[in-house]
Design an enzyme around this catalytic site. Structure first.
Site, mmCIF file in Angstrom:
data_model
loop_
_atom_site.group_PDB
_atom_site.id
_atom_site.type_symbol
_atom_site.label_atom_id
_atom_site.label_comp_id
_atom_site.label_asym_id
_atom_site.label_seq_id
_atom_site.Cartn_x
_atom_site.Cartn_y
_atom_site.Cartn_z
ATOM 1 N N LEU A 110 0.840 -1.192 0.000
ATOM 2 C CA LEU A 110 0.000 0.000 0.000
ATOM 3 C C LEU A 110 0.878 1.245 0.000
ATOM 4 O O LEU A 110 0.640 2.188 -0.750
ATOM 5 C CB LEU A 110 -0.927 -0.002 1.220
ATOM 6 C CG LEU A 110 -1.741 1.262 1.494
ATOM 7 C CD1 LEU A 110 -2.650 1.591 0.321
ATOM 8 C CD2 LEU A 110 -2.555 1.110 2.771
ATOM 9 N N HIS A 116 -0.909 3.378 19.138
ATOM 10 C CA HIS A 116 -0.542 2.147 18.459
ATOM 11 C C HIS A 116 -0.875 2.272 16.962
ATOM 12 O O HIS A 116 -2.024 2.576 16.625
ATOM 13 C CB HIS A 116 -1.311 0.951 19.033
ATOM 14 C CG HIS A 116 -0.460 -0.044 19.748
ATOM 15 N ND1 HIS A 116 -0.172 0.064 21.088
ATOM 16 C CD2 HIS A 116 0.174 -1.155 19.331
ATOM 17 C CE1 HIS A 116 0.589 -0.950 21.458
ATOM 18 N NE2 HIS A 116 0.822 -1.703 20.404
ATOM 19 N N SER A 165 -4.831 2.449 22.007
ATOM 20 C CA SER A 165 -5.364 1.970 20.733
ATOM 21 C C SER A 165 -5.951 3.127 19.932
ATOM 22 O O SER A 165 -6.545 4.046 20.504
ATOM 23 C CB SER A 165 -6.463 0.933 20.979
ATOM 24 O OG SER A 165 -7.160 0.621 19.780
ATOM 25 N N GLU A 200 7.597 -1.349 24.947
ATOM 26 C CA GLU A 200 6.338 -0.616 24.913
ATOM 27 C C GLU A 200 5.880 -0.309 26.337
ATOM 28 O O GLU A 200 5.354 -1.169 27.031
ATOM 29 C CB GLU A 200 5.275 -1.430 24.171
ATOM 30 C CG GLU A 200 5.698 -1.852 22.768
ATOM 31 C CD GLU A 200 4.650 -2.701 22.068
ATOM 32 O OE1 GLU A 200 3.485 -2.270 21.985
ATOM 33 O OE2 GLU A 200 5.009 -3.809 21.609
ATOM 34 N N TYR A 240 6.572 -5.571 26.493
ATOM 35 C CA TYR A 240 5.859 -4.497 27.200
ATOM 36 C C TYR A 240 6.449 -4.225 28.567
ATOM 37 O O TYR A 240 7.162 -5.058 29.142
ATOM 38 C CB TYR A 240 4.382 -4.862 27.357
ATOM 39 C CG TYR A 240 3.586 -4.741 26.072
ATOM 40 C CD1 TYR A 240 2.692 -3.698 25.887
ATOM 41 C CD2 TYR A 240 3.751 -5.661 25.044
ATOM 42 C CE1 TYR A 240 1.970 -3.575 24.716
ATOM 43 C CE2 TYR A 240 3.037 -5.547 23.867
ATOM 44 C CZ TYR A 240 2.152 -4.505 23.704
ATOM 45 O OH TYR A 240 1.447 -4.376 22.537
ATOM 46 N N ASP A 249 4.311 3.616 -5.957
ATOM 47 C CA ASP A 249 3.735 2.700 -4.960
ATOM 48 C C ASP A 249 3.893 3.202 -3.530
ATOM 49 O O ASP A 249 3.493 2.534 -2.586
ATOM 50 C CB ASP A 249 4.293 1.283 -5.131
ATOM 51 C CG ASP A 249 5.790 1.182 -4.833
ATOM 52 O OD1 ASP A 249 6.382 2.163 -4.349
ATOM 53 O OD2 ASP A 249 6.368 0.117 -5.102
ATOM 54 N N SER A 296 2.451 6.097 -2.905
ATOM 55 C CA SER A 296 1.256 6.934 -2.833
ATOM 56 C C SER A 296 0.124 6.172 -2.154
ATOM 57 O O SER A 296 -0.085 4.989 -2.417
ATOM 58 C CB SER A 296 0.818 7.346 -4.239
ATOM 59 O OG SER A 296 1.860 8.014 -4.926
ATOM 60 N N THR A 320 -2.593 4.398 -4.484
ATOM 61 C CA THR A 320 -2.318 3.205 -5.282
ATOM 62 C C THR A 320 -2.267 1.959 -4.415
ATOM 63 O O THR A 320 -2.006 2.020 -3.211
ATOM 64 C CB THR A 320 -0.978 3.334 -6.037
ATOM 65 O OG1 THR A 320 0.093 3.493 -5.090
ATOM 66 C CG2 THR A 320 -1.002 4.526 -6.984
#
Length: 907
Positions: free
Chosen positions: A111, A280, A331, A517, A556, A689, A691, A694
């Site tokens: 992506l 996250h 989250s 984390e 964590y 690719d 972007s 796209t």
């Protein structure tokens, strides 16, 4: 305790787990070399850096800076500043995505590209410097950091060292795995991918080299502000375990504050920014298979596109990093957890549903789908950063300093008070680790908040991995141990013992590099403790930033109180209940050393290992094959001849495995969207690719066969014209006994893009015309709010929309119609004709052309006048318009118009 019974599905899953465990043990025995596999980080072998990349043969290639030693002058107030960005994506197929640990969540395309963003700051006299790198990956592995440090030493000597270099992961869960050395992560990654490891290291190094070469005098400004509407606490019941008096000091159970550094040169020209905000990057859920940078990556994309106008994504001089912070229990799925089968809330201590259990309890983002949610959350972050950037006025001044130690985190004595001590533990993961979170539940039916072990799972563990010692069970209480990773060493240790702790300071700003984390309250306690330590030794009013997922990954870190609840974050606090207290103690030591100028007296600590003989990827390399009669890049499904703005162009090709391109990269992208420029007779690259408009999908077939599908989601900003989509790839071929990788590219036929408008009309919720070339008598539908059913006007094609139209005719016009005015007042369908310019022939005002009937259908007090230019031709004796609508200056009171047909243009 009542005897537990198991369903047929659970028995099958248990059987499957046992079989998989057996297979894993067998594979580990075969694939690992256990003798002579450890050496210190100094002197470990370097690996070859991939060659420089070349782009597709079209326009818009960004300049590639060289990396000579920059000449710096010293006579100014501020810092020398260098920024750099480079691609670190790695392979986008045949590899697990790192973060959710979900079986089968392999990469199947891209992506967005992933980037490493480097920021070098040096004092004017060059007496000291620091380097911060934010990398769009799940987390920084120890092996990655050690290799980067080794290459920095080889290239720059002692300029960049373990104490003044921070590598931080953004924590996207949609980046490739495969770059770790500890067995827990190697197994979760499906093996060690040298291909991806090399790509990442090379990208990080290139970003640093660019920053090093481009250093210039400048200034840094800091700003802070709260980000609203972007986050929730995903373990609120654990947070409530913290003392009420402590919670009362804060207005929220998440840290909403964003800290932002604005970097400019001495002329005030923008250079870059670093932002820290606790969230996250899991807007893209565990059903996603496309490599991407998630919500914080979208924020970087928006900021860099705004500052680097005219450049493609990933290009241009401005660099914007949105780095991670204390995001452990935070989250972005702000609608909260709900049972997906019933819709009821499952915001309970066990995150479970009455029907279906924990696997039904999922938190949703604010969008229609995960991509929409990613962009919504990313845009919220971007907008706040933009606001803070514009108003940043407090300059950061003062000396640069850094302090670092390696620490054996399995054996830290923690002073709880002046008389009592505790110790950290050998690493272990609890039962709730396997339950996952509301952002991504586990594969098997484990439950968050589990504080008692299960005899069945304990027996399976004991049979294949051995029993955990009484010492580790006692130390980790109340955690029921699922995997005693600290006592597993074959073929390599399963978790790190040696961990980095590090602080760098820029005047009154301290950046703490956290190797994991931290939850919200853990971060607050550490910030407060470090600030207090600085103040004790004379450095007052320090701003302390938590920079997450730095240098080595250790899961964590919860507070002691949160640990008692044993939800996912606590079960993943691998060094036991006193982990946070140990880190606070260790970071206090570093803060004191910086404040008292005694960093040189700090011991470096035990050096971490660098393992050889790591498990090879479980997915083998295969030769690519094209179907008989085709070759790689042949078009299987072409684009349509024409599209409107807002539609999706899709082209499918005979493909090859995209991971080949990470191994032998001769193109910077898998795709380009290009527009034909008639004035220069050239093709201009509009998207690649990287972007967000796209998508590149790879569909794996049998025996080396595959297809590649490229999508372009046409944005509202797309200009009308002729376009094409190009595909770039590499195929693996057997050449005698040796595999070779060959580049190929494909340029299918062109297509045209036409325009569409979206604006709102007071009193009209929608205004739509025919979907193709209108004919006489075609229907125009106008809907007013509350109008049921929609009222319809019938109009001649020469009328088109209920508008004032100026018609530009193609010769020979018969009849020549130059202008038409439609005036619609309340309750009337008054239709009048307006002559065109005197110099042009026009239709004498009078009756409308045959078939041009406007039925009164609109009741509104407003008068709407819209100017449009239309090209009209005669089709079968009736007028139609292929055209170019244009909203001109005589637009009055209209804010929504959706011209249909072949209209192209822009507002």
């Amino acid at each position: 305790m009542a005897k537990r019974t198991f369903s047929t599905l659970e028995i099958f899953l248990i059987f499957l787990f046992v079989m998989m465990t057996g297979v894993t043990v067998a594979l580990l025995s075969l694939l690992f070399v256990t003798s002579g596999t450890v050496e210190n980080h100094t002197g470990f072998p370097t690996t070859q850096i991939p060659s420089a990349t070349q782009g597709p043969t079209a326009i818009q290639a960004s300049p590639t800076p060289s990396t000579p030693e920059p000449t710096l002058f010293q006579n100014f107030s501020g810092y020398h500043i260098g920024v750099g960005r480079a691609d670190c994506t790695g392979q986008v197929a045949d590899i697990i995505l790192m973060g959710y640990s979900k079986t089968g969540q392999n990469a199947e395309g891209i992506l967005t590209r992933l980037y490493s963003r480097a920021f070098i700051l040096a004092e004017p006299d060059e007496s000291s410097r620091v380097l911060f790198v934010s990398i769009e990956i799940g987390m920084v592995s120890q092996r990655l950091r050690l290799e980067v440090l080794n290459r920095l030493q080889s290239k720059y000597g002692s300029l960049y060292r373990r104490d003044n270099v921070i590598l931080s992961g953004t924590h996207t869960h949609s980046a490739p795995a495969g770059y770790f050395q500890y067995s827990t992560f190697v197994i979760a990654s499906g093996g060690f991918s040298n291909r991806t490891f090399e790509y990442m290291v090379a990208g990080i190094m290139k970003s640093i080299e660019i920053a090093h070469a481009n250093m210039k005098p400048g200034k840094i400004f800091i700003n802070k502000g709260n980000v609203d509407g972007a986050q929730i606490n995903r373990s609120p019941s654990s947070y409530l375990r913290n003392p009420q008096s402590e919670r009362a000091r804060y207005s929220s159970n998440t840290d909403k504050e964003m800290v932002l550094l604005k970097m400019v040169d001495l002329n005030g020209d923008d250079l870059g920014l670093i932002s820290w905000f606790a969230i996250h990057p899991v807007s893209m859920n565990n059903s996603n298979h496309l490599v991407n940078s998630d919500n914080v990556g979208y924020a970087s994309y928006l900021f860099e596109q705004e500052k680097n106008k005219g450049y493609l994504p990933g290009e241009g001089p401005y660099v914007a990093a949105f780095a991670s912070s204390n995001l452990g229990d935070v989250s972005p799925n702000i609608l909260g957890p709900h049972c997906i089968n019933t819709g009821e809330s499952c915001d309970n201590a066990n995150s479970t549903c009455p029907i279906g259990g924990p696997s039904m309890c999922i938190a949703m983002g604010p969008g229609q789908d995960m991509l929409d949610s990613t962009q919504i959350i990313g845009r919220i972050i971007y907008q706040k950063a933009k606001e803070l950037y514009a108003s940043a006025s407090q300059e950061v001044t003062g000396p640069l300093a850094s302090a670092h130690q390696w620490v054996n985190m399995t054996d830290v004595t923690v002073w709880l008070n002046s008389t009592h001590t505790a110790k950290t533990c050998k690493p272990a993961l609890g039962y709730s680790f396997a339950a996952g979170t509301i952002d991504g539940f586990g594969t098997l039916n484990f439950t968050q908040g589990t504080t008692v072990g299960d005899p069945l799972w304990d027996s399976i563990r004991d049979q294949y991995l051995g029993k955990p010692s009484e010492e580790i069970k006692e130390c980790q209480k109340p955690k029921p141990i699922l995997l005693h990773t600290g006592e597993l060493s074959k073929p390599h240790p399963w978790h790190p013992d040696i961990v980095d702790v590090q602080i760098i300071t820029l005047g009154f700003l301290a950046i703490t590099a956290i190797p994991g984390e931290f939850t919200t309250m853990s971060g607050r306690r550490l910030r407060e403790a470090v600030q207090e330590e600085f103040a004790t030794y004379g450095m007052l009013n320090m701003t302390v930033v938590i920079s997450g997922l730095c240098n080595v990954y250790t899961h964590y870190i919860t507070t002691y109180e949160e640990y008692q609840a044993q939800r996912y974050e606590a079960a993943s606090t691998i060094y036991g209940p006193h982990t946070l207290s140990a880190y606070i103690q260790l970071f206090r030591v570093l803060a004191k050393a910086i404040a008292t100028d005694t960093v040189a007296n700090l011991s470096s600590g035990p050096e971490p290992p660098f393992f050889k003989g790591l498990m090879a990827p479980l997915i083998p390399n295969t030769v690519d094959r094209a179907p008989v009669g085709t070759t790689f890049g042949d078009v299987l499904q072409p684009a349509n001849p024409k599209y409107r703005v807002g539609e999706v162009v899709e082209v499918t090709f005979v493909g090859a495995n995209p991971k080949n391109s990470a191994e032998n990269k001769t193109h910077q992208t898998f795709l380009t969207v290009e527009k034909y420029e008639a004035t220069s007779a050239t093709w201009k690259i509009m998207h690649n690719d990287a972007s967000w408009e796209t998508r590149f999908y790879w569909h794996k077939g049998l025996r080396g066969h595959s297809n590649a599908t490229i999508q372009w989601h046409i944005p509202d900003t797309a200009q009308p014209g002729t376009y094409r989509i190009r595909y770039f790839g590499h195929n693996r071929k057997k050449n005698f006994l040796k595999a070779v990788i060959l580049p190929f590219e494909s340029t299918p036929s062109t297509f045209d893009v036409f325009g569409s408008y979206e604006k709102q009309v007071p009193g009209i919720s929608s205004l739509q015309g025919p979907s193709d070339k209108p004919r006489a008598g075609s229907s125009l539908q106008m809907t007013r709010p509350g109008s049921r059913p929609p009222q319809t006007c019938t109009a001649d094609a020469s009328l088109g929309l209920a508008t004032r139209c100026t018609l530009r005719l193609l010769p020979p016009p018969t009849p020549t119609l130059q202008g038409l005015l439609v005036h619609m007042a309340q309750g009337t369908g008054l239709l009048t004709l307006q002559p065109g310019p005197a110099a042009e022939p026009f239709l004498t005002p009078g009756p409308t052309p045959a078939g041009s009937l406007l039925t009164p259908c609109m009741s509104t007090r407003a008068v709407f006048l819209i100017l449009m230019e239309l090209e009209c031709t005669q089709v079968d004796g009736t007028l139609s318009y292929p055209v170019e609508p244009y909203l001109g200056p005589s637009l009055v009171g209209v804010t929504h118009l959706v011209p249909q047909g072949n209209g192209v243009g822009s507002t």
